[in-house]
Design a protein around this motif. Structure first.
Motif, short mmCIF file in Angstrom:
data_model
loop_
_atom_site.label_atom_id
_atom_site.label_comp_id
_atom_site.label_asym_id
_atom_site.label_seq_id
_atom_site.Cartn_x
_atom_site.Cartn_y
_atom_site.Cartn_z
N ILE A 160 0.86 -1.19 0.00
CA ILE A 160 0.00 0.00 0.00
C ILE A 160 0.89 1.24 0.00
O ILE A 160 1.61 1.49 0.97
CB ILE A 160 -0.93 0.01 1.24
N PRO A 161 0.87 2.01 -1.08
CA PRO A 161 1.73 3.20 -1.14
C PRO A 161 1.23 4.29 -0.19
O PRO A 161 0.02 4.47 0.00
CB PRO A 161 1.62 3.65 -2.60
N ALA A 162 2.16 5.01 0.41
CA ALA A 162 1.80 6.14 1.27
C ALA A 162 1.07 7.18 0.43
O ALA A 162 1.45 7.46 -0.70
CB ALA A 162 3.04 6.73 1.90
N GLY A 163 0.02 7.73 0.99
CA GLY A 163 -0.79 8.71 0.27
C GLY A 163 -2.06 9.00 1.05
O GLY A 163 -2.26 8.49 2.16
N ARG A 164 -2.92 9.80 0.48
CA ARG A 164 -4.14 10.21 1.18
C ARG A 164 -5.05 9.05 1.55
O ARG A 164 -5.71 9.07 2.58
CB ARG A 164 -4.91 11.23 0.34
N ASP A 165 -5.10 8.05 0.67
CA ASP A 165 -6.02 6.94 0.94
C ASP A 165 -5.37 5.81 1.73
O ASP A 165 -6.03 4.82 2.06
CB ASP A 165 -6.59 6.39 -0.36
N ALA A 166 -4.09 5.95 2.07
CA ALA A 166 -3.38 4.89 2.79
C ALA A 166 -4.03 4.55 4.14
O ALA A 166 -4.23 3.36 4.44
CB ALA A 166 -1.91 5.24 2.97
N PRO A 167 -4.37 5.54 4.99
CA PRO A 167 -4.99 5.19 6.29
C PRO A 167 -6.27 4.37 6.12
O PRO A 167 -6.50 3.42 6.89
CB PRO A 167 -5.28 6.56 6.92
N LEU A 168 -7.10 4.72 5.13
CA LEU A 168 -8.34 3.99 4.90
C LEU A 168 -8.04 2.56 4.46
O LEU A 168 -8.65 1.60 4.96
CB LEU A 168 -9.18 4.71 3.85
N ARG A 169 -7.10 2.39 3.54
CA ARG A 169 -6.77 1.06 3.05
C ARG A 169 -6.14 0.20 4.15
O ARG A 169 -6.42 -1.00 4.24
CB ARG A 169 -5.83 1.17 1.85
N LEU A 170 -5.32 0.82 5.00
CA LEU A 170 -4.71 0.07 6.10
C LEU A 170 -5.76 -0.34 7.13
O LEU A 170 -5.72 -1.45 7.67
CB LEU A 170 -3.62 0.92 6.76
N ALA A 171 -6.71 0.56 7.41
CA ALA A 171 -7.78 0.22 8.34
C ALA A 171 -8.63 -0.92 7.80
O ALA A 171 -9.03 -1.83 8.54
CB ALA A 171 -8.65 1.46 8.60
N GLU A 172 -8.89 -0.90 6.50
CA GLU A 172 -9.66 -1.99 5.88
C GLU A 172 -8.89 -3.31 5.98
O GLU A 172 -9.50 -4.37 6.19
CB GLU A 172 -9.95 -1.65 4.42
N ALA A 173 -7.56 -3.25 5.82
CA ALA A 173 -6.75 -4.46 5.95
C ALA A 173 -6.85 -5.03 7.36
O ALA A 173 -6.98 -6.25 7.54
CB ALA A 173 -5.29 -4.15 5.60
N LEU A 174 -6.78 -4.16 8.37
CA LEU A 174 -6.92 -4.62 9.75
C LEU A 174 -8.31 -5.23 10.00
O LEU A 174 -8.44 -6.27 10.65
CB LEU A 174 -6.68 -3.46 10.72
#
Length: 305
Positions: A184-198
């Protein structure tokens, strides 16, 4: 002035393309040579060239402030090790797809060694069916912790920073993707994508030891700096265990992988995750790692500003 700016606008893409092509060429060529000999060569080159670069001055200032008890000669010895390590990381990148060869049945035959407790913790994380947050630092070869997670059967999402040069980014991402799980590349949508992964039960890994202008204040080697609060903010959304992974460089082109015990988050009076306190707890773990192996950490960036 306008002419110079226009010239820079024209030449910058050409310069980036040239650097990107050179990066691709070096990485592809390095794959065809003996990894140990290549690492030794790259280390000699960076030890020779590094002291002539401006980063040498940054590293010396950082080390002098972090270790006021060390003599100038000791600081220079550590700096030489930093450049040596950096060269080896560059050479090893070309072999990421097969560098992690740990076999618990034949530990002596592997270039990776893992202590019994770390192996137990890796197994526990793999089998407990829970998400987890895993942090690492720019210590030894900082690409290897991501390989460790996948090698031990963890379903992992890794936050990474894209290189500025697009052509180099493509080959680097291809090499990382072989055995690093979801990138997941760092960027504006990274926190959302990481939360979805968790939320889906994945383990989320990230490097957390660099300065972030808008980060939370922490103390690192007795000096105030700022840390990226993303890990603690994710924990506020999805509570799960936090562990640190470090890989130590050993003699003979070998490594030791270690997974920390669970790092307990700090909570405020209302019982919520304290962002600053939790990032301080994580930062303190990393400082302990670095104190043990100061020549293996990347002192060449401005961690304090």
């Amino acid at each position: 002035m306008r002419t110079r700016l226009q010239l820079r606008d024209v030449t910058k893409p050409l310069g980036q393309a040239a650097v990107g092509a050179l990066t691709i060429g070096i990485l592809r060529a390095a794959r065809h040579f003996d990894p140990t000999k290549t690492a030794n060569l790259f280390a000699r080159i960076t030890r020779s060239i590094g002291p002539m670069m401006r980063e040498q001055k940054i590293g010396r200032a950082n080390l002098t402030a972090a270790f006021p008890e060390k003599s100038p000669a000791e600081i220079e010895t550590i700096l030489a090790g930093v450049w040596d390590n950096l060269g080896r990381v560059g050479a090893e990148f070309a072999h990421l797809d097969h560098i992690w060869n740990y076999d618990p049945a034949r530990p002596k035959a592997s270039c990776i060694e893992i202590d019994r407790r770390s192996y137990e913790l890796f197994t526990q994380l793999r089998l407990d069916g829970k998400p987890a947050l895993i942090f690492a630092s720019h210590l030894a070869n900082w690409e290897l912790p991501a390989l460790a997670a996948v090698a031990h059967g963890s379903d992992t999402a890794i936050l990474y920073r894209r290189p500025n040069i697009a052509s180099a980014d493509r080959i680097i991402q291809d090499m990382r993707a072989v055995k690093m799980g979801t990138l997941i590349p760092a960027g504006r949508d990274a926190p959302l994508r990481l939360a979805e992964a968790l939320k889906s039960g994945q383990h989320v890994g990230m490097l957390v030891d660099q300065y972030l202008t808008n980060g939370v204040e922490v103390t690192f080697f007795g000096r105030k700096t700022r840390a990226n609060p993303m890990l603690a903010r994710l924990l506020r959304q999805i509570e799960c265990p936090i562990h640190g992974v470090r890989v130590i460089r050993l003699p003979g082109q070998r490594f030791r992988g270690e997974l920390s015990e669970e790092v307990k988050p700090v909570r405020d009076a209302a019982g919520q995750i304290d962002i600053q306190g939790t990032m301080q707890a994580v930062t303190s773990v990393i400082e302990g790692w670095i104190r043990g192996y100061p020549d293996q950490w990347l002192w060449l960036h401005r961690r304090w500003r």
